[in-house]
Design a protein around this motif. Structure first.
Motif, mmCIF file in Angstrom:
data_model
loop_
_atom_site.group_PDB
_atom_site.id
_atom_site.type_symbol
_atom_site.label_atom_id
_atom_site.label_comp_id
_atom_site.label_asym_id
_atom_site.label_seq_id
_atom_site.Cartn_x
_atom_site.Cartn_y
_atom_site.Cartn_z
ATOM 1 N N ILE A 63 0.776 -1.401 0.000
ATOM 2 C CA ILE A 63 0.019 -0.051 0.021
ATOM 3 C C ILE A 63 0.871 1.249 0.011
ATOM 4 O O ILE A 63 1.876 1.436 0.662
ATOM 5 N N ASP A 64 0.627 2.205 -0.872
ATOM 6 C CA ASP A 64 1.542 3.289 -0.931
ATOM 7 C C ASP A 64 0.772 4.284 -0.241
ATOM 8 O O ASP A 64 -0.493 4.648 -0.358
ATOM 9 N N THR A 65 1.311 4.803 1.103
ATOM 10 C CA THR A 65 0.794 5.649 2.066
ATOM 11 C C THR A 65 1.279 7.053 1.720
ATOM 12 O O THR A 65 1.118 7.963 2.477
ATOM 13 N N GLY A 66 1.844 7.266 0.539
ATOM 14 C CA GLY A 66 2.608 8.505 0.390
ATOM 15 C C GLY A 66 3.887 8.740 0.727
ATOM 16 O O GLY A 66 4.763 8.885 -0.365
ATOM 17 N N ASP A 67 4.494 8.672 1.860
ATOM 18 C CA ASP A 67 5.668 8.897 2.271
ATOM 19 C C ASP A 67 6.518 7.282 2.374
ATOM 20 O O ASP A 67 7.750 7.502 2.186
ATOM 21 N N ALA A 68 5.938 6.500 2.125
ATOM 22 C CA ALA A 68 6.267 5.017 2.340
ATOM 23 C C ALA A 68 5.298 4.049 1.873
ATOM 24 O O ALA A 68 4.464 4.212 1.644
ATOM 25 N N VAL A 69 5.953 2.893 1.443
ATOM 26 C CA VAL A 69 5.132 1.707 0.959
ATOM 27 C C VAL A 69 4.909 0.797 2.248
ATOM 28 O O VAL A 69 6.035 0.265 2.986
ATOM 29 N N ALA A 70 3.643 0.357 2.458
ATOM 30 C CA ALA A 70 3.567 -0.238 3.587
ATOM 31 C C ALA A 70 3.351 -1.702 3.102
ATOM 32 O O ALA A 70 2.682 -2.073 1.979
ATOM 33 N N ARG A 71 3.951 -2.624 3.944
ATOM 34 C CA ARG A 71 3.806 -4.182 3.401
ATOM 35 C C ARG A 71 3.068 -4.784 4.493
ATOM 36 O O ARG A 71 3.377 -4.696 5.806
ATOM 37 N N VAL A 72 2.035 -5.362 4.170
ATOM 38 C CA VAL A 72 0.845 -6.142 5.236
ATOM 39 C C VAL A 72 1.099 -7.608 4.808
ATOM 40 O O VAL A 72 1.144 -7.848 3.546
ATOM 41 N N LEU A 73 1.188 -8.463 5.718
ATOM 42 C CA LEU A 73 1.212 -10.069 5.482
ATOM 43 C C LEU A 73 0.346 -10.579 6.367
ATOM 44 O O LEU A 73 -0.090 -9.808 7.418
ATOM 45 N N HIS A 74 0.184 -11.905 6.139
ATOM 46 C CA HIS A 74 -0.933 -12.647 6.649
ATOM 47 C C HIS A 74 -2.387 -12.356 6.625
ATOM 48 O O HIS A 74 -3.116 -12.770 7.343
ATOM 49 N N VAL A 75 -2.571 -11.649 5.477
ATOM 50 C CA VAL A 75 -4.173 -11.313 5.107
ATOM 51 C C VAL A 75 -4.304 -11.599 3.722
ATOM 52 O O VAL A 75 -3.720 -11.418 2.868
ATOM 53 N N GLU A 76 -5.440 -12.547 3.739
ATOM 54 C CA GLU A 76 -5.777 -13.104 2.157
ATOM 55 C C GLU A 76 -6.576 -11.956 1.549
ATOM 56 O O GLU A 76 -7.776 -11.494 2.038
ATOM 57 N N PRO A 77 -6.045 -10.972 0.684
ATOM 58 C CA PRO A 77 -6.570 -9.966 0.284
ATOM 59 C C PRO A 77 -8.069 -9.931 -0.424
ATOM 60 O O PRO A 77 -8.376 -10.945 -1.319
ATOM 61 N N CYS A 78 -9.083 -9.048 -0.013
ATOM 62 C CA CYS A 78 -10.175 -8.942 -0.728
ATOM 63 C C CYS A 78 -10.032 -7.415 -1.412
ATOM 64 O O CYS A 78 -10.939 -7.031 -1.901
ATOM 65 N N VAL A 79 -8.789 -6.880 -1.420
ATOM 66 C CA VAL A 79 -8.667 -5.832 -2.252
ATOM 67 C C VAL A 79 -7.827 -6.112 -3.378
ATOM 68 O O VAL A 79 -7.157 -7.075 -3.598
ATOM 69 N N GLU A 80 -7.565 -4.965 -4.197
ATOM 70 C CA GLU A 80 -6.829 -5.246 -5.512
ATOM 71 C C GLU A 80 -6.098 -3.974 -5.964
ATOM 72 O O GLU A 80 -6.293 -2.836 -5.357
ATOM 73 N N ALA A 81 -4.953 -4.103 -6.869
ATOM 74 C CA ALA A 81 -4.234 -3.005 -6.927
ATOM 75 C C ALA A 81 -5.005 -1.730 -7.990
ATOM 76 O O ALA A 81 -5.880 -2.195 -8.464
ATOM 77 N N GLY A 82 -4.946 -0.540 -7.035
ATOM 78 C CA GLY A 82 -5.471 0.592 -7.785
ATOM 79 C C GLY A 82 -6.613 0.908 -6.872
ATOM 80 O O GLY A 82 -7.135 2.212 -6.888
ATOM 81 N N GLU A 83 -6.961 -0.030 -5.724
ATOM 82 C CA GLU A 83 -8.122 0.488 -4.921
ATOM 83 C C GLU A 83 -7.584 1.307 -3.966
ATOM 84 O O GLU A 83 -6.321 1.349 -3.369
ATOM 85 N N THR A 84 -8.355 2.381 -3.288
ATOM 86 C CA THR A 84 -7.956 3.141 -2.046
ATOM 87 C C THR A 84 -8.761 2.653 -0.741
ATOM 88 O O THR A 84 -9.717 2.342 -0.808
ATOM 89 N N VAL A 85 -7.707 2.588 0.151
ATOM 90 C CA VAL A 85 -8.111 2.076 1.508
ATOM 91 C C VAL A 85 -7.965 3.037 2.628
ATOM 92 O O VAL A 85 -7.023 4.109 2.420
ATOM 93 N N ALA A 86 -8.645 2.967 3.704
ATOM 94 C CA ALA A 86 -8.547 3.926 4.905
ATOM 95 C C ALA A 86 -8.255 3.154 5.912
ATOM 96 O O ALA A 86 -8.512 1.867 6.079
ATOM 97 N N VAL A 87 -7.861 3.599 7.070
ATOM 98 C CA VAL A 87 -7.552 3.252 8.234
ATOM 99 C C VAL A 87 -8.615 2.460 8.652
ATOM 100 O O VAL A 87 -9.710 3.194 8.886
ATOM 101 N N GLY A 88 -8.616 1.033 9.090
ATOM 102 C CA GLY A 88 -9.661 0.492 9.627
ATOM 103 C C GLY A 88 -10.526 -0.349 8.604
ATOM 104 O O GLY A 88 -11.306 -1.162 8.787
#
Length: 285
Positions: A63-88
């Motif tokens: 996830i591109d947070t603007g200042d850095a790229v967040a790496r998230v592991l151990h979650v089977e994604p229900c999101v795709e590249a290009g989507e925007t997510v909010a905290v929570g």
């Protein structure tokens, strides 16, 4: 952090946890909620160690947070590249990964990578600072088992100092002088302190003790464990799982593997825990 019941910077053998450059976040349910806001750059399925109690694959979400790229592991994604997510926002269901020890609950792993660094590599993440106070809670080494599984037992002590139906403050098992501790003692090579290390302490070593025994040396917030063993009623176990928690039933989590000849525990059993120096400590990572 209020979306999570527990967190840990050091309680893992995964490389990013060696110096607290990664954090494990434990949501209230099995939904992996996003700890960051930004645009999803990529999702990828990756292999992991083959464990009989876990899946043989894991997932990486970038996830591109603007200042850095967040790496998230151990979650089977229900999101795709290009989507925007909010905290929570939900990222998907958490998976029981082969990277986990059997005693580890499902969680969201988070790291940050500089934009010009390879986000797919296991190493190279930025240092993390958790702006969340953690209070150290003292303990006399005794307690009653209130939860037990094949490789762990949770005690009713020490108690959360602010019980209530839903504590808001995070607590962790404290060293003898009150420092909140993090990590796997002594089964993971490194551990950490969850308070604010004294200014200028990065180059100065300070010792930490637990239950009257010296257990490690801290430089800044990172702790190198001494050669010690944890015993329960005189029988050696793998160790103590250390983390920050705001659960009302906070208590010490013991790691014991009967398959390795260690004792098992039953709910209701009263136990006494000790830490002693040894010539050959157990290290799992």
């Amino acid at each position: 952090m209020r979306r999570y019941r527990r967190f840990s910077l050091y309680n893992s053998p995964y490389p990013a946890h060696d110096t607290g450059h990664g954090i494990d976040l434990y949501p209230e349910t099995n939904v992996g909620v996003s700890p960051v806001a930004g645009e999803v750059l990529d999702t990828r399925t990756v292999g992991c160690p083959d464990r009989p109690y876990a899946a043989d694959h894991d997932h990486l979400i970038l996830i591109d947070t603007g200042d850095a790229v967040a790496r998230v592991l151990h979650v089977e994604p229900c999101v795709e590249a290009g989507e925007t997510v909010a905290v929570g926002d939900p990222l998907g269901g958490m998976v029981r990964s082969g990277f986990f020890g059997q005693w580890v609950d499902n969680h969201v792993h988070l790291e940050f990578r500089a934009p010009d660094r390879n986000p797919y590599r296991a190493t190279g993440s930025l240092p993390l600072a958790v702006d969340c106070p953690v209070r150290g809670v003292g303990w006399d080494g005794t307690g009653r088992v209130v939860d037990a599984g094949e490789t762990y037992a949770v005690l009713n002590a020490p108690a959360h100092p602010d019980p209530g139906p839903e504590p808001v403050s995070f607590v962790s098992l404290a060293s003898d002088d009150g420092v909140p501790l993090d990590g796997g003692l002594p089964h993971y090579t490194g551990g950490g302190r969850l308070d604010r290390a004294p200014a200028g302490a990065d180059g100065q070593a300070s010792t930490l003790s637990l239950l009257g025994t010296r257990v490690g040396t801290a430089r800044g917030r990172t702790v190198t464990w001494d050669d010690v063993a944890v015993t329960v009623d005189g029988e050696r176990i793998t160790g103590i799982s250390l983390f920050a928690s705001r659960e009302s039933g906070f208590g010490v989590k013991l790691v014991s593997r009967p398959s390795a000849g260690e004792p098992s525990f039953a709910v209701g059993e009263r136990v006494s825990v000790a830490v002693d120096p040894v010539a050959e400590p157990l290290r799992l990572g």
